[in-house]
Enzyme design. Structure first.
Site, PDB file in Angstrom:
ATOM      1  N   LYS A  46       0.670  -1.404  -0.071  1.00  0.00           N
ATOM      2  CA  LYS A  46      -0.033  -0.133   0.075  1.00  0.00           C
ATOM      3  C   LYS A  46       0.984   1.066   0.061  1.00  0.00           C
ATOM      4  O   LYS A  46       2.106   1.186   0.202  1.00  0.00           O
ATOM      5  CB  LYS A  46      -0.807  -0.088   1.028  1.00  0.00           C
ATOM      6  CG  LYS A  46      -0.051   0.069   2.595  1.00  0.00           C
ATOM      7  CD  LYS A  46      -1.013  -0.211   3.743  1.00  0.00           C
ATOM      8  CE  LYS A  46      -0.206  -0.274   5.325  1.00  0.00           C
ATOM      9  NZ  LYS A  46      -1.051  -0.410   6.207  1.00  0.00           N
ATOM     10  N   ARG A 144     -10.427   0.450  15.197  1.00  0.00           N
ATOM     11  CA  ARG A 144     -10.307   0.959  13.696  1.00  0.00           C
ATOM     12  C   ARG A 144     -11.320   0.340  12.729  1.00  0.00           C
ATOM     13  O   ARG A 144     -12.469   1.160  12.313  1.00  0.00           O
ATOM     14  CB  ARG A 144      -8.961   0.793  13.233  1.00  0.00           C
ATOM     15  CG  ARG A 144      -8.615   1.591  11.890  1.00  0.00           C
ATOM     16  CD  ARG A 144      -7.310   1.596  11.629  1.00  0.00           C
ATOM     17  NE  ARG A 144      -6.548   0.321  11.102  1.00  0.00           N
ATOM     18  CZ  ARG A 144      -5.493   0.132  10.545  1.00  0.00           C
ATOM     19  NH1 ARG A 144      -4.658   1.491  10.453  1.00  0.00           N
ATOM     20  NH2 ARG A 144      -5.005  -0.988  10.152  1.00  0.00           N
ATOM     21  N   HIS A 173      -5.699  -6.868  13.619  1.00  0.00           N
ATOM     22  CA  HIS A 173      -4.440  -6.042  13.223  1.00  0.00           C
ATOM     23  C   HIS A 173      -3.913  -5.470  14.884  1.00  0.00           C
ATOM     24  O   HIS A 173      -4.814  -5.231  15.604  1.00  0.00           O
ATOM     25  CB  HIS A 173      -4.926  -4.821  12.625  1.00  0.00           C
ATOM     26  CG  HIS A 173      -3.765  -3.997  11.918  1.00  0.00           C
ATOM     27  ND1 HIS A 173      -2.738  -4.650  11.393  1.00  0.00           N
ATOM     28  CD2 HIS A 173      -3.421  -2.735  12.309  1.00  0.00           C
ATOM     29  CE1 HIS A 173      -1.702  -3.581  10.996  1.00  0.00           C
ATOM     30  NE2 HIS A 173      -2.148  -2.696  11.758  1.00  0.00           N
ATOM     31  N   ARG A 229       1.873 -10.272   7.602  1.00  0.00           N
ATOM     32  CA  ARG A 229       1.471  -9.175   6.703  1.00  0.00           C
ATOM     33  C   ARG A 229       2.445  -8.023   6.685  1.00  0.00           C
ATOM     34  O   ARG A 229       2.252  -7.247   7.388  1.00  0.00           O
ATOM     35  CB  ARG A 229       0.064  -8.699   6.775  1.00  0.00           C
ATOM     36  CG  ARG A 229      -0.961  -9.532   6.699  1.00  0.00           C
ATOM     37  CD  ARG A 229      -2.436  -8.779   7.109  1.00  0.00           C
ATOM     38  NE  ARG A 229      -2.449  -7.926   8.052  1.00  0.00           N
ATOM     39  CZ  ARG A 229      -3.175  -8.038   9.199  1.00  0.00           C
ATOM     40  NH1 ARG A 229      -3.564  -9.381   9.259  1.00  0.00           N
ATOM     41  NH2 ARG A 229      -3.197  -7.421  10.216  1.00  0.00           N
ATOM     42  N   TYR A 273      13.529  31.524   3.564  1.00  0.00           N
ATOM     43  CA  TYR A 273      12.268  32.297   4.000  1.00  0.00           C
ATOM     44  C   TYR A 273      12.273  32.555   5.663  1.00  0.00           C
ATOM     45  O   TYR A 273      12.711  31.435   6.397  1.00  0.00           O
ATOM     46  CB  TYR A 273      11.188  31.318   3.793  1.00  0.00           C
ATOM     47  CG  TYR A 273      10.687  31.250   2.244  1.00  0.00           C
ATOM     48  CD1 TYR A 273      10.357  32.514   1.631  1.00  0.00           C
ATOM     49  CD2 TYR A 273      10.543  30.114   1.666  1.00  0.00           C
ATOM     50  CE1 TYR A 273      10.128  32.344   0.241  1.00  0.00           C
ATOM     51  CE2 TYR A 273      10.540  30.080   0.381  1.00  0.00           C
ATOM     52  CZ  TYR A 273      10.082  31.175  -0.422  1.00  0.00           C
ATOM     53  OH  TYR A 273       9.663  31.045  -1.650  1.00  0.00           O
ATOM     54  N   CYS A 320      12.330  24.850   1.702  1.00  0.00           N
ATOM     55  CA  CYS A 320      11.435  25.495   0.629  1.00  0.00           C
ATOM     56  C   CYS A 320      10.783  24.504  -0.061  1.00  0.00           C
ATOM     57  O   CYS A 320      10.790  23.341   0.114  1.00  0.00           O
ATOM     58  CB  CYS A 320      12.442  26.483  -0.500  1.00  0.00           C
ATOM     59  SG  CYS A 320      13.394  27.553   0.150  1.00  0.00           S
ATOM     60  N   ASP A 322      10.787  23.721  -3.228  1.00  0.00           N
ATOM     61  CA  ASP A 322      11.673  23.200  -4.308  1.00  0.00           C
ATOM     62  C   ASP A 322      13.056  23.047  -3.884  1.00  0.00           C
ATOM     63  O   ASP A 322      13.952  22.336  -4.583  1.00  0.00           O
ATOM     64  CB  ASP A 322      11.596  23.576  -5.610  1.00  0.00           C
ATOM     65  CG  ASP A 322       9.889  24.024  -5.729  1.00  0.00           C
ATOM     66  OD1 ASP A 322       9.099  23.101  -5.925  1.00  0.00           O
ATOM     67  OD2 ASP A 322       9.810  25.290  -5.807  1.00  0.00           O
TER      68      ASP A 322
HETATM   69  C1  LIG Z   1      -0.337  -1.338   6.767  1.00  0.00           C
HETATM   70  C2  LIG Z   1      -0.783  -2.791   7.193  1.00  0.00           C
HETATM   71  C3  LIG Z   1       0.007  -3.881   7.371  1.00  0.00           C
HETATM   72  C4  LIG Z   1       1.564  -3.704   7.799  1.00  0.00           C
HETATM   73  O1  LIG Z   1       2.074  -2.952   8.522  1.00  0.00           O
HETATM   74  P1  LIG Z   1       3.600  -2.840   8.926  1.00  0.00           P
HETATM   75  O2  LIG Z   1       3.846  -2.200  10.301  1.00  0.00           O
HETATM   76  O3  LIG Z   1       4.500  -1.720   8.105  1.00  0.00           O
HETATM   77  O4  LIG Z   1       4.269  -3.948   8.887  1.00  0.00           O
HETATM   78  C5  LIG Z   1      -0.314  -5.019   7.947  1.00  0.00           C
HETATM   79  N1  LIG Z   1      -1.665  -5.333   8.169  1.00  0.00           N
HETATM   80  C6  LIG Z   1      -2.758  -4.349   7.830  1.00  0.00           C
HETATM   81  C7  LIG Z   1      -4.126  -4.547   7.975  1.00  0.00           C
HETATM   82  C8  LIG Z   1      -2.540  -2.856   7.512  1.00  0.00           C
HETATM   83  O5  LIG Z   1      -2.863  -2.040   7.215  1.00  0.00           O
END
Ligand SMILES: *Cc1c(COP(=O)(O)O)cnc(C)c1O
Length: 394
Positions: A46, A144, A173, A229, A273, A320, A322
């Site tokens: 992602k 969440r 998660h 994951r 700046y 800045c 750029d």
């Molecule tokens: C982003 C995400 C992960 C990976 O998380 P890391 O901390 O980068 O390993 C795994 N599962 C879900 C549902 C996530 O949103």
């Protein structure tokens, strides 16, 4: 690491660029696979593969043997399918009813976080004469997305009655697996096991169970279950200071630019700046063409450092949109000398954690913030051989 000037096949390309070693990403996946043994590995790509480039990284993960890919959004998954990737792709995020035909057309795996959403998925699949691939999402302590662990039985029951849904997985998660104190993570794991015991109690086959993010992979071997994951760990970066890397993974990304301009700044002549930086003696100063418009945080103003000729040098004044100015004091640098914003040069190294500390954030945000204006250049280290290719930002 190859000499970076060898990586510039086109002199006209912007000097500010991200270089990604796809070979290293593949080796990181292998190291994770070895560590988790029998569990499958879903490579999380992602947010533009944590800034590394969605499509090239996904191709590399598939090549290196990932069992699946994980993304946050439908749009990310569709880009992968359009790039010819046929591997299972789980979309973690919430779903809108209008998106369902697109999910199904592309054979994406959906997250069902409630009975209502599960019914919508079932109806959409029935209307299209297909079967939706679904993972049920259980909230065990993150608040969440997902049905609460204490009312999850409703969702599991419902998943037995829907006719156009194949429940391939069930997941949760971690909120705190990257902490020194793992008691909350262990509590989440216990709650998850309780929910999943539903299947055994009814002598039903258990879908693929998964809960471990990178921190869980590193700190809680008992959380590996059927599938892990990894996100940040794939990219060779630790989830937090409390959660050191214990595997043979290494960063694969370097962010570089070059010296675009050199001058001497006289005492009493403020820089950038707001005139927040001023010297009481003459200094040598260079201008580098990168800024917050590329995702180089403005919070690095008067705090960040870069590498030039193997030495660390501080940013002078505000970042800045750029450009940045770098104080060499009495050091030397010439037009087109390499400037490393993230990565190594000589003996020195700037890590995502360094940039995160200076900017008051976390390494995840440092990586995902490098935006599409910065071209990505890909190469592959695999022993002696280094192959070069350059692809657009996606
Ligand atoms: C982003 C995400 C992960 C990976 O998380 P890391 O901390 O980068 O390993 C795994 N599962 C879900 C549902 C996530 O949103």
């Amino acid at each position: 690491m190859p000499v970076s000037t060898e990586l510039f096949p086109d002199e006209s390309m912007r000097p500010t660029r991200v270089e990604v070693d796809l070979g290293q990403l593949g080796r990181n996946l292998q190291a994770i696979r070895q560590h988790v043994g029998a569990a499958g590995v879903m490579a999380v790509v992602k947010a533009n593969a944590y800034g590394h480039g969605l499509v090239p990284v996904a191709h590399e993960m598939v090549r290196a043997g990932a069992d699946g890919l994980g993304v946050a959004l439908l749009e990310e998954a569709v880009l992968l399918r359009e790039a010819g990737i046929t591997t299972p792709i789980l979309v973690f995020g919430g779903i809108a009813a209008a998106q369902l035909p697109i999910f199904l057309r592309h054979q994406l795996t959906l997250t069902a976080p409630s009975v209502e959403k599960l019914d919508l998925i079932d109806q959409a699949a029935a209307a299209m004469g297909t079967v939706a691939r679904v993972h049920l999402k259980i909230d065990t302590g993150m608040e969440r997305l997902g049905i609460h662990y204490y009312s999850a039985e409703r969702l599991l029951e419902a998943s037995l009655r829907v006719r156009h849904v194949q429940v391939e997985g069930i997941y949760s998660h971690f909120a705190n697996a990257d902490a020194a104190d793992l008691s909350h993570a262990r509590l989440q794991l216990t709650r998850f096991h309780e929910v999943v015991s539903f299947y055994e109690k009814r002598s039903l086959p258990t879908p693929q169970r998964h809960i471990a993010n990178s921190a869980g992979i590193l700190q809680l071997p008992e959380s590996h279950l059927d599938l892990v994951r990894p996100g940040i760990l794939l990219y060779g970066v630790a989830p937090s200071r409390e959660c050191p890397l214990r595997l043979a993974v290494a960063p694969a990304l370097a962010w570089k630019s070059h010296v675009a301009y050199f001058k001497v700044v006289l005492p009493g002549h403020p820089v950038s700046y707001g005139s927040t930086w001023v010297s009481d003696h003459p200094v040598r100063m260079v201008t580098v063409p990168v800024g917050y418009g590329d995702g180089y945080f403005r919070a690095l103003s008067n705090k960040g450092q870069v590498l030039i000729r193997g030495q660390r040098h501080p940013i002078a004044g505000r970042v800045c949109m750029d450009q940045i100015m770098v104080n060499l004091e009495w050091g030397t640098a010439y037009y087109r000398d390499e400037v490393v914003l993230l990565g190594s040069q000589g003996e020195e190294r700037i890590t995502p954690e360094d940039l995160a500390d200076w900017a008051g954030t976390i390494s995840y945000e440092v990586l995902t913030n490098i935006n599409a204006r910065v071209p990505r250049v890909y190469y592959r280290t695999c022993g002696e051989e280094t192959a070069l290719s350059s692809l657009p930002a996606r």
